[in-house]
Design a protein around this motif. Structure first.
Motif, PDB file in Angstrom:
ATOM      1  N   ILE A 215       0.850  -1.196   0.000  1.00 22.48           N
ATOM      2  CA  ILE A 215       0.000   0.000   0.000  1.00 22.48           C
ATOM      3  C   ILE A 215       0.882   1.242   0.000  1.00 22.48           C
ATOM      4  N   ASN A 216       0.733   2.049  -1.024  1.00 18.07           N
ATOM      5  CA  ASN A 216       1.403   3.345  -1.084  1.00 18.07           C
ATOM      6  C   ASN A 216       0.410   4.432  -0.716  1.00 18.07           C
ATOM      7  N   GLU A 217       0.904   5.457  -0.048  1.00 20.47           N
ATOM      8  CA  GLU A 217       0.021   6.522   0.445  1.00 20.47           C
ATOM      9  C   GLU A 217       0.339   7.836  -0.249  1.00 20.47           C
ATOM     10  N   ILE A 218      -0.681   8.479  -0.771  1.00 27.30           N
ATOM     11  CA  ILE A 218      -0.565   9.828  -1.310  1.00 27.30           C
ATOM     12  C   ILE A 218      -1.685  10.665  -0.735  1.00 27.30           C
ATOM     13  N   TRP A 219      -1.592  11.959  -0.891  1.00 22.49           N
ATOM     14  CA  TRP A 219      -2.629  12.838  -0.345  1.00 22.49           C
ATOM     15  C   TRP A 219      -2.774  14.049  -1.243  1.00 22.49           C
ATOM     16  N   PHE A 220      -3.936  14.680  -1.145  1.00 16.85           N
ATOM     17  CA  PHE A 220      -4.174  15.913  -1.888  1.00 16.85           C
ATOM     18  C   PHE A 220      -5.251  16.729  -1.178  1.00 16.85           C
ATOM     19  N   ARG A 221      -5.238  18.020  -1.477  1.00 17.40           N
ATOM     20  CA  ARG A 221      -6.250  18.939  -0.940  1.00 17.40           C
ATOM     21  C   ARG A 221      -6.685  19.844  -2.096  1.00 17.40           C
ATOM     22  N   ALA A 222      -7.727  19.424  -2.797  1.00 16.09           N
ATOM     23  CA  ALA A 222      -8.190  20.165  -3.968  1.00 16.09           C
ATOM     24  C   ALA A 222      -8.846  21.470  -3.529  1.00 16.09           C
ATOM     25  N   ASN A 223      -8.401  22.580  -4.107  1.00 14.86           N
ATOM     26  CA  ASN A 223      -8.959  23.882  -3.720  1.00 14.86           C
ATOM     27  C   ASN A 223      -9.902  24.465  -4.759  1.00 14.86           C
ATOM     28  N   LYS A 224     -10.280  23.647  -5.758  1.00 17.52           N
ATOM     29  CA  LYS A 224     -11.241  24.100  -6.769  1.00 17.52           C
ATOM     30  C   LYS A 224     -12.233  22.984  -7.045  1.00 17.52           C
ATOM     31  N   GLU A 225     -13.513  23.328  -7.023  1.00 15.34           N
ATOM     32  CA  GLU A 225     -14.520  22.343  -7.385  1.00 15.34           C
ATOM     33  C   GLU A 225     -14.436  22.049  -8.875  1.00 15.34           C
ATOM     34  N   GLY A 226     -14.823  20.853  -9.262  1.00 15.25           N
ATOM     35  CA  GLY A 226     -14.797  20.492 -10.667  1.00 15.25           C
ATOM     36  C   GLY A 226     -14.577  19.008 -10.861  1.00 15.25           C
ATOM     37  N   LEU A 227     -14.447  18.617 -12.111  1.00 14.90           N
ATOM     38  CA  LEU A 227     -14.251  17.223 -12.476  1.00 14.90           C
ATOM     39  C   LEU A 227     -12.858  17.073 -13.077  1.00 14.90           C
ATOM     40  N   TYR A 228     -12.038  16.249 -12.449  1.00 10.85           N
ATOM     41  CA  TYR A 228     -10.632  16.122 -12.817  1.00 10.85           C
ATOM     42  C   TYR A 228     -10.355  14.731 -13.376  1.00 10.85           C
ATOM     43  N   TYR A 229      -9.461  14.677 -14.350  1.00 12.27           N
ATOM     44  CA  TYR A 229      -9.179  13.420 -15.010  1.00 12.27           C
ATOM     45  C   TYR A 229      -7.697  13.063 -14.926  1.00 12.27           C
ATOM     46  N   GLY A 230      -7.448  11.776 -14.742  1.00 10.71           N
ATOM     47  CA  GLY A 230      -6.111  11.220 -14.781  1.00 10.71           C
ATOM     48  C   GLY A 230      -6.183   9.853 -15.423  1.00 10.71           C
ATOM     49  N   GLN A 231      -5.088   9.125 -15.374  1.00  9.67           N
ATOM     50  CA  GLN A 231      -5.042   7.800 -15.988  1.00  9.67           C
ATOM     51  C   GLN A 231      -4.051   6.918 -15.251  1.00  9.67           C
ATOM     52  N   CYS A 232      -4.175   5.615 -15.469  1.00  6.93           N
ATOM     53  CA  CYS A 232      -3.135   4.698 -15.029  1.00  6.93           C
ATOM     54  C   CYS A 232      -1.867   5.045 -15.793  1.00  6.93           C
ATOM     55  N   SER A 233      -0.752   5.173 -15.083  1.00  2.89           N
ATOM     56  CA  SER A 233       0.499   5.610 -15.714  1.00  2.89           C
ATOM     57  C   SER A 233       1.591   4.556 -15.647  1.00  2.89           C
ATOM     58  N   GLU A 234       1.191   3.316 -15.561  1.00  2.00           N
ATOM     59  CA  GLU A 234       2.147   2.201 -15.580  1.00  2.00           C
ATOM     60  C   GLU A 234       1.607   1.144 -16.537  1.00  2.00           C
ATOM     61  N   LEU A 235       2.415   0.783 -17.534  1.00  2.00           N
ATOM     62  CA  LEU A 235       1.967  -0.188 -18.529  1.00  2.00           C
ATOM     63  C   LEU A 235       1.519  -1.470 -17.836  1.00  2.00           C
ATOM     64  N   CYS A 236       0.232  -1.816 -17.986  1.00  2.00           N
ATOM     65  CA  CYS A 236      -0.338  -2.894 -17.177  1.00  2.00           C
ATOM     66  C   CYS A 236      -1.078  -3.937 -18.003  1.00  2.00           C
ATOM     67  N   GLY A 237      -0.901  -3.920 -19.313  1.00  2.00           N
ATOM     68  CA  GLY A 237      -1.571  -4.921 -20.133  1.00  2.00           C
ATOM     69  C   GLY A 237      -2.206  -4.305 -21.357  1.00  2.00           C
ATOM     70  N   LYS A 238      -2.956  -5.105 -22.091  1.00  2.00           N
ATOM     71  CA  LYS A 238      -3.477  -4.686 -23.392  1.00  2.00           C
ATOM     72  C   LYS A 238      -4.464  -3.534 -23.307  1.00  2.00           C
ATOM     73  N   ASP A 239      -5.161  -3.372 -22.194  1.00  2.00           N
ATOM     74  CA  ASP A 239      -6.127  -2.277 -22.056  1.00  2.00           C
ATOM     75  C   ASP A 239      -5.620  -1.171 -21.140  1.00  2.00           C
ATOM     76  N   HIS A 240      -4.319  -1.050 -21.029  1.00  2.00           N
ATOM     77  CA  HIS A 240      -3.735   0.007 -20.198  1.00  2.00           C
ATOM     78  C   HIS A 240      -4.249   1.390 -20.589  1.00  2.00           C
ATOM     79  N   ALA A 241      -4.444   1.621 -21.876  1.00  2.00           N
ATOM     80  CA  ALA A 241      -4.888   2.933 -22.365  1.00  2.00           C
ATOM     81  C   ALA A 241      -6.346   3.217 -22.043  1.00  2.00           C
ATOM     82  N   PHE A 242      -7.042   2.253 -21.508  1.00  2.00           N
ATOM     83  CA  PHE A 242      -8.473   2.401 -21.243  1.00  2.00           C
ATOM     84  C   PHE A 242      -8.763   2.246 -19.749  1.00  2.00           C
ATOM     85  N   MET A 243      -7.935   2.879 -18.937  1.00  2.00           N
ATOM     86  CA  MET A 243      -8.053   2.776 -17.482  1.00  2.00           C
ATOM     87  C   MET A 243      -7.990   4.170 -16.854  1.00  2.00           C
TER      88      MET A 243
END
Length: 288
Positions: A215-243
């Motif tokens: 288990i790795n731990e990260i934290w954040f404190r978002a100071n703006k309301e809204g909808l934010y997007y990210g992605q899996c950033s470690e090659l993890c198989g054939k559907d890595h681009a769809f995660m």
């Protein structure tokens, strides 16, 4: 040219969409996504700060290379110098880099320390488990809430009310977003159930590997309301681009209402939250 005009049109349509804007990849993007946390703002500052060293050094090296090539080429310098040492030059190219590295190291270490030292205790903890190829979220609250988040199939967009591609873009929109309150310290416990994944949210300035059995731990404190997007950033198989990863930041009242309803009806809670946030068709989607 046709591709360039198409990209320009996409950008214009994106900017004109019903007051919406998104922290998501955009055509011809060369900069970071708009910062939504103090850590990301510091990261942006550090990136600009380093350019004050990188650009002059690059130009200096190019100038010295061109000068040596032109001045000391065989056609104009048939008898080359036999000098092998110059004390002043030795001192300059030894002390100069050391000074530059010190100016880079101090703010770099300060930023690194800030990334690993939250300013306050987390008020909300969410466990994010990476799977091939989706995410499980577990809210560690008094009555735990768990659900899966996967990329939104095009066929399901209409039923979910997510047809607006400017707000819910292709390959980034998900069926169930992680929902968190604004201006609240959130701890994310990141792991994986099968292979190594990575949890990354560019607008928050966070990224960490999701490793099975750890288990790795990260934290954040978002100071703006809204909808934010990210992605899996470690090659993890054939559907890595769809995660994809989607985090919706809302006010305290909206979060409390959503959390209470989601424990018994997640789909209904999400639709009610969307209706409350959209306000009749307009949504603030991350970043400005």
């Amino acid at each position: 040219m046709r591709r360039l005009l198409s990209s320009a049109g996409a950008i214009a349509a994106f900017l004109a969409s019903a007051g919406a804007y998104a922290a998501q990849p955009t055509p011809w993007q060369t900069r970071f996504q708009p910062a939504a946390t103090d850590i990301m703002a510091q990261t942006e500052w550090f990136e600009k700060y380093t350019l004050w060293f990188i650009i002059p050094i690059t130009l200096l090296v190019l100038f010295l290379l061109a000068w040596c090539i032109l001045k000391y080429r065989a056609s104009v310098n048939s008898t080359p110098s036999r000098i092998s040492h110059n004390t002043l030059i030795e001192v300059i190219w030894t002390v100069g880099p050391v000074v530059v590295l010190l100016f880079l190291a101090v703010p770099s270490f300060q930023l690194l320390t800030a990334q690993y030292t939250p300013g306050e205790e987390a008020k909300l903890t969410v466990k994010a488990t990476g799977n091939q190829w989706n995410w499980d979220y577990e809210y560690q609250v008094e009555e735990p809430l768990s659900f899966n988040s996967a990329m939104m199939p095009d066929a399901d967009r209409a039923a979910a009310g997510k047809e607006d591609r400017a707000i819910y873009p292709r390959l980034l929109a998900v069926d169930n977003e992680m929902v968190v309150p604004v201006n609240t310290m959130v701890r994310v416990l990141v792991t994986a159930a099968d292979v190594i994944h990575a949890f990354a949210m560019p607008a928050f300035g966070i990224k960490t590997d999701a490793v099975p059995g750890r288990i790795n731990e990260i934290w954040f404190r978002a100071n703006k309301e809204g909808l934010y997007y990210g992605q899996c950033s470690e090659l993890c198989g054939k559907d890595h681009a769809f995660m994809p990863i989607a985090i919706r930041v809302v006010n305290d009242a909206q979060y409390t209402t959503w959390l209470a309803a989601a424990k018994t009806d997640l789909d209904g809670a999400n639709k009610a939250l969307m209706a409350a946030v959209d306000g009749g068709g307009s949504v603030t989607v991350a970043g400005n």
